[in-house]
Design an enzyme around this catalytic site. Structure first.
Site, short mmCIF file in Angstrom:
data_model
loop_
_atom_site.label_atom_id
_atom_site.label_comp_id
_atom_site.label_asym_id
_atom_site.label_seq_id
_atom_site.Cartn_x
_atom_site.Cartn_y
_atom_site.Cartn_z
N LEU A 81 0.87 -1.18 0.00
CA LEU A 81 0.00 0.00 0.00
C LEU A 81 0.91 1.22 0.00
CD1 LEU A 81 -1.84 -2.34 0.87
CD2 LEU A 81 -3.02 -0.77 2.40
N ILE A 82 1.11 1.78 -1.17
CA ILE A 82 2.12 2.83 -1.34
C ILE A 82 1.46 4.20 -1.42
CG2 ILE A 82 2.17 2.56 -3.86
CD1 ILE A 82 5.24 3.14 -3.65
N GLY B 257 3.54 0.67 5.65
CA GLY B 257 4.68 1.33 6.28
C GLY B 257 4.38 1.81 7.69
N LYS C 3 -8.65 3.55 7.27
CA LYS C 3 -7.65 2.48 7.14
C LYS C 3 -8.33 1.12 6.94
CE LYS C 3 -3.69 4.68 7.60
NZ LYS C 3 -2.86 4.55 8.79
N CYS D 234 15.92 13.95 -18.92
CA CYS D 234 16.53 12.98 -18.00
C CYS D 234 17.01 11.83 -18.86
CB CYS D 234 15.54 12.51 -16.93
SG CYS D 234 14.14 11.57 -17.59
N GLN E 140 -2.13 4.18 14.57
CA GLN E 140 -1.10 3.16 14.64
C GLN E 140 -0.78 2.73 16.07
OE1 GLN E 140 2.17 4.56 12.19
NE2 GLN E 140 0.84 4.86 10.43
#
EC number: 2.8.1.4
Length: 482
Positions: free
Chosen positions: A183-184, A287, A265, A456, A296
């Site tokens: 889960l980014i 994370g 969440k 780039c 958390q």
């Protein structure tokens, strides 16, 4: 040129069958990564190491750098492989190889030996060390903490003159463990946790919950593509984007203020679990770190876990923020995280740190779960390798050019390290350096009467940043691809 790949020590203590499987997978991973540099290179596996032999000397640095980022490799030795006849021959070859390095330095000789010989490793160390000491007047032997350590390896009738040793990232080869879904968010935590699971041998897919704003998704795509390209490009992975704005709207409208964070969440875990089940993924990765924010705490994490049978891995659970940021700096995601747009769609004025299950469930009864089902059903799933191609389609309105006019300036948006290693110089046009992570705050300070050609090395970042700048109202940007 030849490289000797040394295995991560935990691989060497596995049973014979498991060790062989790990080595076979690592060999395949190395081939998959290095074929982009030299299709003719040979990768040969042995019981103790893996050999990489390549002919294109121009790709030496690129190949060496790529090897240091493949999970499962403890260190890499760049070697010259030559035959020898006796100890004196070993000394003479070592003298030619190391004379210049040892001038005015202290040194010692360390030898590893495999095969049957009439001498031991210590015999070679003494003979070669004594000879080097006699023939290089300004050098002297020092067995502890010398300036230079002369590494030699003797294998049967071959001598390996070690030109350099380079540390790998260790861990297990990707593919030796099962797939996970990360889960980014693009911040410090999710990038580091994704890297840690890749390093442990998992193929990491990415799930992004967009809480509002195209710029955020562009930024997260950059992070996911960077992590995959740098540490996991041996395997194909998915990038799944879910538009979570309708879910956030439903929470803001119907859920009690104090319960919003935990319920958001829980909704994310429900959605991610459905995605994981759809693609046969065994676990979710987050994370989260214990006590970092109100959702958390142990009580709240337990309630969040309860909504799904899918295993949730939290590799950073005991890490403090400073440690996480240091890791992000080491793997190269710190700059992404620092400049990531923030979209805090659900901010409770007084979030609960010890949610009660009955209250959470009562609040969730007000929620229309058909909204959650719909956003999961409409999730956008792409092969992460196609992110660059998809970006090309999305920035049709941003012109790609291979030349330049009198009013144009090339804007090199690579990181500072890349710019220092390979400075860009193009005859007939000014080149300005501005790292990609400073574009959001510094591009407006540039001369807006000029046309800026973003550049780039691979073109992915320049296209993503061009799209972002166009969304911010800057129409004087193009993508430069000579």
């Amino acid at each position: 040129m030849k490289f000797i790949i040394k295995l991560f020590p935990e691989i060497t203590i596995k049973s014979q069958s498991v060790r062989l499987r790990f080595i076979k997978i690592l060999t395949g991973n190395i081939r998959n990564v290095l074929k982009h540099y030299d299709e003719t290179l040979a990768v040969v596996r042995h019981w103790d190491n893996i050999e990489v032999r390549a002919k294109d000397e121009k790709q030496r640095l690129a190949i060496r750098d790529a090897l240091t980022r493949i999970p499962g490799i403890h260190h890499i030795l760049e070697v010259e492989d030559v035959p020898f006849t006796d100890m004196h021959d070993i000394f003479e070859k070592a003298l030619v190889q190391y004379r210049d390095q040892l001038e005015g330095k202290t040194f010692c000789v360390r030898v590893k030996r495999r095969g049957k010989h009439d001498f031991s490793s210590i015999d070679v160390e003494r003979y070669v060390g004594g000879g080097l000491n006699q023939h290089i007047e300004s050098a002297r032997v020092k067995l502890t903490n010398p300036d230079v350590t002369v590494h030699l390896e003797v294998e049967d009738d071959r001598l390996l003159l070690i030109k350099g040793r380079y540390e790998g990232i260790g861990g297990f080869p990707i593919g030796t463990q099962e797939d996970v879904l990360s889960l980014i968010s693009g911040g410090f935590d999710s990038g580091v946790s994704s890297y840690m699971l890749m390093r442990r041998g998992c193929r990491v897919h990415y799930c992004f919950f967009n809480l509002g704003g195209a710029a955020h998704e562009i930024g997260v795509r950059q992070v996911a593509h960077y992590l995959w390209n740098r540490f996991g490009s041996s395997h194909r992975v998915r990038f799944v984007a879910i538009n979570f704005e309708p879910v956030v709207g439903e929470i803001l409208e119907k859920i009690d203020d104090g319960q919003m964070g935990v319920i958001l969440k829980r909704m994310m875990v429900r959605a991610a679990s459905k995605v994981a089940e759809r693609y046969g993924v065994q676990a979710l990765v987050t994370g989260e770190a214990l006590g970092q924010v109100s959702s958390q705490t142990l009580t709240n994490l337990r309630l969040i876990d309860n909504v799904s049978d899918t295993l949730i891995l939290r590799p950073l659970i005991s890490y403090d923020k400073e440690h996480i940021i240091n890791l992000a700096r080491q793997i190269g995601t710190e700059d992404f995280a620092r400049t990531m747009p923030e979209y805090c769609g659900v901010i409770s004025k007084s979030p609960t740190v010890k949610a009660v299950k009955s209250k959470i469930e009562a609040e969730e009864e007000k929620f229309d779960f058909s909204i959650l089902d719909k956003v999961v059903e409409e999730a956008n799933n792409v092969d992460i390798r196609e992110i660059a191609q998809q970006t090309e389609q999305e920035v049709v309105e941003v012109e790609t050019v291979n030349g330049f006019g009198p009013n144009d300036v090339i804007l090199d948006i690579r990181s500072v390290d890349e710019q220092e290693d390979k400075p860009l110089k193009v005859e007939g046009i000014d080149v300005v350096s501005l790292p990609f992570y400073k574009l959001s705050t510094k591009f407006g300070d540039l001369d807006q009467n000029r046309t800026w050609l973003l550049w780039c090395e691979r073109g992915v970042m320049s296209r993503l940043q061009a799209l972002y700048l166009r969304e911010q109202g800057f129409n004087n940007v193009k993508v430069y691809r000579p």
